[in-house]
Write an enzyme that holds these catalytic residues in place. Structure first.
Site, PDB file in Angstrom:
ATOM      1  N   ARG A  48       0.975  -1.359  -0.239  1.00 22.79           N
ATOM      2  CA  ARG A  48      -0.014   0.178   0.206  1.00 22.79           C
ATOM      3  C   ARG A  48       0.891   1.304  -0.288  1.00 22.79           C
ATOM      4  O   ARG A  48       1.869   1.246  -0.151  1.00 22.79           O
ATOM      5  CB  ARG A  48      -0.956   0.316   1.002  1.00 22.79           C
ATOM      6  CG  ARG A  48      -0.576  -0.349   2.478  1.00 22.79           C
ATOM      7  CD  ARG A  48       0.426   0.303   3.076  1.00 22.79           C
ATOM      8  NE  ARG A  48      -0.139   1.650   2.951  1.00 22.79           N
ATOM      9  CZ  ARG A  48       1.211   3.356   3.773  1.00 22.79           C
ATOM     10  NH1 ARG A  48       1.886   2.530   3.301  1.00 22.79           N
ATOM     11  NH2 ARG A  48       1.103   4.035   3.315  1.00 22.79           N
ATOM     12  N   GLY A  49       0.204   2.513  -0.235  1.00 25.15           N
ATOM     13  CA  GLY A  49       0.743   3.556   0.032  1.00 25.15           C
ATOM     14  C   GLY A  49       0.812   4.353  -2.093  1.00 25.15           C
ATOM     15  O   GLY A  49       0.847   2.822  -2.340  1.00 25.15           O
ATOM     16  N   GLN A 196      -1.360   2.407   9.620  1.00 21.11           N
ATOM     17  CA  GLN A 196      -0.546   2.785   9.248  1.00 21.11           C
ATOM     18  C   GLN A 196       0.660   3.770   9.822  1.00 21.11           C
ATOM     19  O   GLN A 196       1.665   3.032   9.953  1.00 21.11           O
ATOM     20  CB  GLN A 196      -0.415   3.086   7.625  1.00 21.11           C
ATOM     21  CG  GLN A 196      -1.080   2.823   6.428  1.00 21.11           C
ATOM     22  CD  GLN A 196      -2.948   3.194   6.709  1.00 21.11           C
ATOM     23  OE1 GLN A 196      -3.787   3.019   7.835  1.00 21.11           O
ATOM     24  NE2 GLN A 196      -3.840   2.303   5.734  1.00 21.11           N
ATOM     25  N   ASP A 237      -1.901  11.096  -1.862  1.00 20.51           N
ATOM     26  CA  ASP A 237      -2.105   9.724  -2.960  1.00 20.51           C
ATOM     27  C   ASP A 237      -2.720  10.242  -4.511  1.00 20.51           C
ATOM     28  O   ASP A 237      -2.567   9.404  -5.480  1.00 20.51           O
ATOM     29  CB  ASP A 237      -3.320   9.383  -2.658  1.00 20.51           C
ATOM     30  CG  ASP A 237      -2.943   8.417  -0.982  1.00 20.51           C
ATOM     31  OD1 ASP A 237      -2.994   9.160  -0.502  1.00 20.51           O
ATOM     32  OD2 ASP A 237      -2.692   7.368  -1.726  1.00 20.51           O
TER      33      ASP A 237
HETATM   34  O1  MRU Z   1      -5.092   3.299   2.006  1.00 23.10           O
HETATM   35  P1  MRU Z   1      -3.013   3.578   2.022  1.00 23.10           P
HETATM   36  O2  MRU Z   1      -1.720   2.954   3.332  1.00 23.10           O
HETATM   37  O3  MRU Z   1      -2.362   3.473   0.176  1.00 23.10           O
HETATM   38  O4  MRU Z   1      -3.001   5.702   2.217  1.00 23.10           O
HETATM   39  C1  MRU Z   1      -1.527   5.152   2.196  1.00 23.10           C
HETATM   40  C2  MRU Z   1      -1.496   7.040   2.163  1.00 23.10           C
HETATM   41  O5  MRU Z   1      -2.720   7.705   2.070  1.00 23.10           O
HETATM   42  C3  MRU Z   1      -0.460   7.168   1.910  1.00 23.10           C
HETATM   43  O6  MRU Z   1      -0.146   8.972   2.615  1.00 23.10           O
HETATM   44  C4  MRU Z   1      -0.192   8.461   0.661  1.00 23.10           C
HETATM   45  O7  MRU Z   1       0.084   6.760  -0.385  1.00 23.10           O
HETATM   46  C5  MRU Z   1       1.441   8.888  -0.108  1.00 23.10           C
HETATM   47  S1  MRU Z   1       2.465   7.456   0.850  1.00 23.10           S
HETATM   48  C6  MRU Z   1       4.069   7.791  -0.267  1.00 23.10           C
END
Ligand code: MRU
Length: 344
Positions: A48-49, A196, A237
């Protein structure tokens, strides 16, 4: 610093990724051999991220190309198009996913033979991963200039090495500033419902010996009111170039509103692959996830049976709450983004 975290990498026809669902209790790597397996890992948030899911998806296409033995160019392309559809249907919000998939497909379409397509698709996916690490290091350098010795920085979710191919965006800035000898304290918000911040950000920073204090999300405004936060620093994102809106993990908007109220700079660190040069607000789909994420903490149910749940994974911070967007090419005010181009 401890050895670098390898979030997602390619090894002889396999995509190897750290299973983030198990962290921090277990460090286990998944070895995937099909695009479908990669899609499942993205959907279930083993990876994820925003940048990391872009890299994983690109490598998912690389798996399809690599394992398809056909000598027929059009047949390989057809298989790639099928994988593309499966991968793009995993998560709707982070733009890096679509950016990376489209970039690999453009390369595939321009190949003249099946062999050329196989080679070019694999090398493009690996290039996307390499470029992401390079971009993060530059984001780190650019952002570190905004960080002062002694800063107490509040962050949300995980925008670290685990959320990227390596080094991290918001945590990359923190890593760079820390490496310059600046004294820093990071407040990591736990980030309900997927935690997270508690599971990943705290783990990552502790591995590097960077001072971190964990708080629950609802403690952030009070911490700011007490004058204990010098900067808020998050990843993204998707950032809309046309309007400067920042889409990031649910809870980011609350921190931005609090930061504005208490006059605290609100910084967003993200690579150009996170900037969406096409979309307007109405094009953005905010992912809504399984209600069980809210109804349970771990395996323990915390709410009555039958209660209704709303579980959006992201929120939208308007440009007037954002002080700067830190990218690999420079630092911008949100309203300056519309003057830039993707460079593609
Ligand atoms: O749902 P996730 O864990 O994929 O969401 C991740 C985020 O919102 C992060 O802040 C974003 O992807 C930036 S990561 C460099």
């Amino acid at each position: 610093m401890k050895s670098e975290i390898r979030t997602v990498y390619w090894k002889k026809g396999e995509v190897v990724l750290i299973d983030q669902r198990l962290l921090p209790l277990r460090v286990k790597y998944l070895r995937l051999r099909t695009a479908k397996q990669v899609a499942k890992a993205i959907k279930e948030m083993a990876v994820r991220g925003a940048p990391a899911i872009g890299v994983a998806a690109a490598m998912g296409l690389a798996l399809t190309a690599y394992h398809c033995r056909s000598k027929d160019r059009d047949r390989v392309l057809e298989r790639l198009r099928k994988s593309y559809e499966v991968l793009r249907a995993t998560r709707p919000t982070a733009v890096n996913l679509f950016w990376a998939l489209n970039r690999v497909m453009r390369v595939a379409e321009s190949a003249g033979s099946a062999d050329e397509m196989r080679n070019r698709v694999v090398s493009e996916a690996l290039k996307i991963a390499e470029e992401d690490i390079e971009a993060n290091k530059r984001i780190g350098e650019n952002g570190a200039k905004l960080i002062e010795d002694g800063d107490r920085i509040l962050t949300h979710c995980n925008a670290g090495a685990l959320a990227t191919a390596g080094y991290g965006t918001a945590l990359g800035v923190i890593r760079s500033a820390y490496a310059q000898g600046k004294k820093i304290l990071v407040y990591a918000c736990e980030t309900r419902p997927k935690l997270q911040g508690a599971r990943l950000t705290a783990w990552e920073l502790m591995r590097d010996g960077i001072p971190v204090k964990l708080i629950t999300d609802n403690m952030a405004a009070f911490l700011m009111q007490r004058g204990e936060v010098d900067k808020v620093l998050v990843g993204a994102d998707r950032i809309l170039a046309k309007t400067g809106h920042v889409i990031n993990k649910i809870g980011t908007l609350s921190h931005a509103i609090s930061a504005k109220h208490y006059g605290i700079p609100f910084l967003v660190a993200a690579p150009f692959s996170t900037i969406d040069f096409e979309s307007t607000l109405s094009d953005v789909v905010i992912e809504e996830r399984d209600p069980r994420e809210v109804l349970y903490v771990g395996n323990m149910r915390i709410a009555p049976r039958g209660v209704e749940v709303w579980n959006p994974a992201f929120d939208i911070t308007p440009p007037e709450l954002v002080t700067y967007v830190i990218t690999e090419r420079g630092v911008y005010k949100p309203d300056e983004l519309k003057t830039l181009s993707s460079g593609v």
